[in-house]
Design an enzyme around this catalytic site. Structure first.
Site, mmCIF file in Angstrom:
data_model
loop_
_atom_site.group_PDB
_atom_site.id
_atom_site.type_symbol
_atom_site.label_atom_id
_atom_site.label_comp_id
_atom_site.label_asym_id
_atom_site.label_seq_id
_atom_site.Cartn_x
_atom_site.Cartn_y
_atom_site.Cartn_z
ATOM 1 N N GLU A 269 7.981 0.331 1.886
ATOM 2 C CA GLU A 269 6.801 0.053 1.070
ATOM 3 C C GLU A 269 7.261 -0.757 -0.138
ATOM 4 O O GLU A 269 7.978 -0.264 -1.013
ATOM 5 C CB GLU A 269 6.124 1.356 0.633
ATOM 6 C CG GLU A 269 4.823 1.153 -0.107
ATOM 7 C CD GLU A 269 3.757 0.398 0.692
ATOM 8 O OE1 GLU A 269 2.758 -0.016 0.081
ATOM 9 O OE2 GLU A 269 3.917 0.195 1.915
ATOM 10 N N GLU A 299 2.123 -9.509 -3.795
ATOM 11 C CA GLU A 299 3.521 -9.313 -3.450
ATOM 12 C C GLU A 299 3.976 -10.299 -2.384
ATOM 13 O O GLU A 299 5.137 -10.740 -2.384
ATOM 14 C CB GLU A 299 3.733 -7.858 -3.017
ATOM 15 C CG GLU A 299 3.645 -6.901 -4.206
ATOM 16 C CD GLU A 299 3.230 -5.480 -3.847
ATOM 17 O OE1 GLU A 299 3.139 -4.659 -4.780
ATOM 18 O OE2 GLU A 299 2.980 -5.190 -2.655
ATOM 19 N N ASP A 442 -0.366 2.821 -1.413
ATOM 20 C CA ASP A 442 0.577 3.725 -0.740
ATOM 21 C C ASP A 442 -0.133 4.529 0.343
ATOM 22 O O ASP A 442 0.421 4.776 1.420
ATOM 23 C CB ASP A 442 1.202 4.689 -1.753
ATOM 24 C CG ASP A 442 1.911 3.969 -2.883
ATOM 25 O OD1 ASP A 442 2.407 2.854 -2.650
ATOM 26 O OD2 ASP A 442 1.965 4.514 -3.996
#
Length: 462
Positions: A269, A299, A442
């Site tokens: 992750e 990201e 998450d």
């Protein structure tokens, strides 16, 4: 599979998690406390500092500038704080509305334990009492330790180490529609989200301690999947003379050890890494050892920037078009030899994998459905405390951009070469007034990876 079928599969699955656990101290922002912050520092000073775009928080003005940037864009972000003297400033200027477990390992461990997984093994090299007691009190949640030269799994709430420091991240939650004045500008927050001041303790090392390392192959044999996170906590230099390269090498060795006796699936992750050199090292050194990686679109842009695609990175940052995200995802998948890439954004979730993947597009979509249902449940309730909580998320409608997302995705498929790949996308179930946005990425990644493994197991290909 529907969510109840996934939950039944989860009851026979075990997951290992490492490395980052902390305490999240949460502040719910509103017009009053935002305006007070702006007035304290002055709009001119904030805007000047914002032009400098500080990559870490070394003084309170750095914090104010990066927070205002997050509020103006409505995009979640995390910025590291190495100067622990600032703890007193934050504690004296803010009243924390909630304190709870944080860090990707902490959030995911509690989630999976509450979903009644057979066994959840969570590891952090630091485990202070305050952190340990924030884990849920479930018999399926363990901490790996070594006793009498043997691996022992003990209840995580009792496994704390006296004297271990506690890492506290400060999280500032903001709501869509909140307005405040910044000089001559009236800012209206475009999306709900959060800004994280991520503490970087000198004592924290992203590693497996030497006493446990010899038992990693045994742990790998015991589980069906591994989720690794926290690499954003690696520093370039440490007081004892060690460097990022030393801990990257140890992180690589950890994965090799976990896979030594069993080709267990490993998910990384990814979280924002401000330092470009460190970001490049994680991508080039860690990703190729993983099977799956989860990240958001920002990201992806950060990664593309350091592996040689700056123009595509800029397009994603500036325009956020689905076709650019698909193209960028394909590049990352191929350059790091991943089995599957999972991308989560506000309006959609996407899988990119190769056409040889044993799961059908329908099964991949079902996996993403489970992920967005989990996230909608967490956003609605603040936490997922039992499998039955998924009923709440299943009732949340897809976001208002859902049909537009599907249309733009089909356009992207026509414009970009997708032969040789399976690429699936679903709109997110978006909660209009979330109780919390912390940990939603998450939650999506953990749900997607776990359901992906569940499908592989059910088809007998894993």
């Amino acid at each position: 599979m529907k969510w109840r079928e996934f939950v039944r599969e989860f009851s026979n699955m075990s997951i290992y998690l490492a490395y980052n656990v902390n305490v999240d101290a949460i502040v719910y922002l509103n017009e009053k406390n935002i305006q007070k912050l702006v007035d304290t520092f002055g709009a001119g000073n904030i805007l000047k500092k914002l032009d400098e775009y500080p990559r870490q928080i070394d003084e309170p003005l750095d914090f104010a500038a990066r927070l205002i940037h997050a509020l103006r864009t409505g995009k979640p972000n995390a910025v590291p704080m190495f100067n622990q003297k600032l703890n007193k400033w934050f504690d004296s200027h803010f009243k924390y509305d909630v304190e709870r477990i944080g860090g990707q390992v902490g959030i995911i461990a509690n989630l999976l334990a509450n979903l009644d997984f057979k066994r959840v093994i969570a590891y952090s090299p630091l485990l202070g009492k305050r952190q340990a007691e924030m884990f849920v009190d479930k018999e399926n949640l363990y901490y790996p330790s070594v006793k009498e030269e043997m691996l022992r799994l003990e209840g995580i709430r009792r496994a704390y180490k006296e004297g271990d420091p506690v890492k506290v991240n400060r999280i500032f939650e903001f709501r869509k529609g909140t307005k405040f004045r910044l000089g001559d500008e009236v800012v209206e927050v475009p999306h709900s989200g959060r800004f994280i001041v991520s503490s970087r303790l000198d004592e924290l090392r992203i590693e497996t301690k030497d006493d446990l390392r010899p038992f990693l192959p045994q742990i790998g044999e015991m589980v069906d999947g591994i989720i690794l996170s926290g690499y954003q906590g690696i520093k370039n230099f440490y007081p004892d003379g060690k460097t990022a390269d030393y801990y990257i090498r140890r992180a690589k060795k950890d994965i090799e050890l976990l896979k030594r006796n069993k080709d267990v699936k490993v998910h990384v992750e990814f979280a924002s890494i401000q330092d470009k050199d460190l970001r490049k090292k994680v991508v080039r050194e860690i990703f190729p050892l993983a099977d799956s990686v989860g990240m958001d679109e920002a990201e992806i842009a950060h990664i593309l920037n350091v592996i040689g695609y700056p123009e595509l990175s800029d397009r994603i940052f500036n325009y956020n078009r689905i076709e650019d995200v698909v193209l960028g995802g394909k590049i990352i998948l191929d350059e790091t030899n991943l089995e599957i890439l999972q991308i989560h954004t506000i309006y959609y979730i996407m899988y990119i994998t190769r056409s040889s993947n044993p799961l059908s597009e329908e099964e991949l979509r079902a996996s993403l459905e489970l992920a967005t249902t989990l996230a909608a449940s967490r956003a609605s309730l603040g936490d997922v405390k039992s499998p039955e909580d998924l009923k709440v998320g299943a009732k949340v409608p897809y976001n208002e951009q859902g049909e537009y997302v599907k249309l733009r995705f089909e356009e992207a498929r026509r414009r970009i070469r997708t032969r040789g790949y399976k690429i699936v996308i679903i709109p997110t179930r978006l909660v209009k007034n979330p109780v919390s946005t912390v940990g939603l990425g998450d939650t999506i990644s953990a749900g997607a990876f776990s359901s992906y493994i569940a499908f592989l197991r059910k088809k007998g290909v894993y």
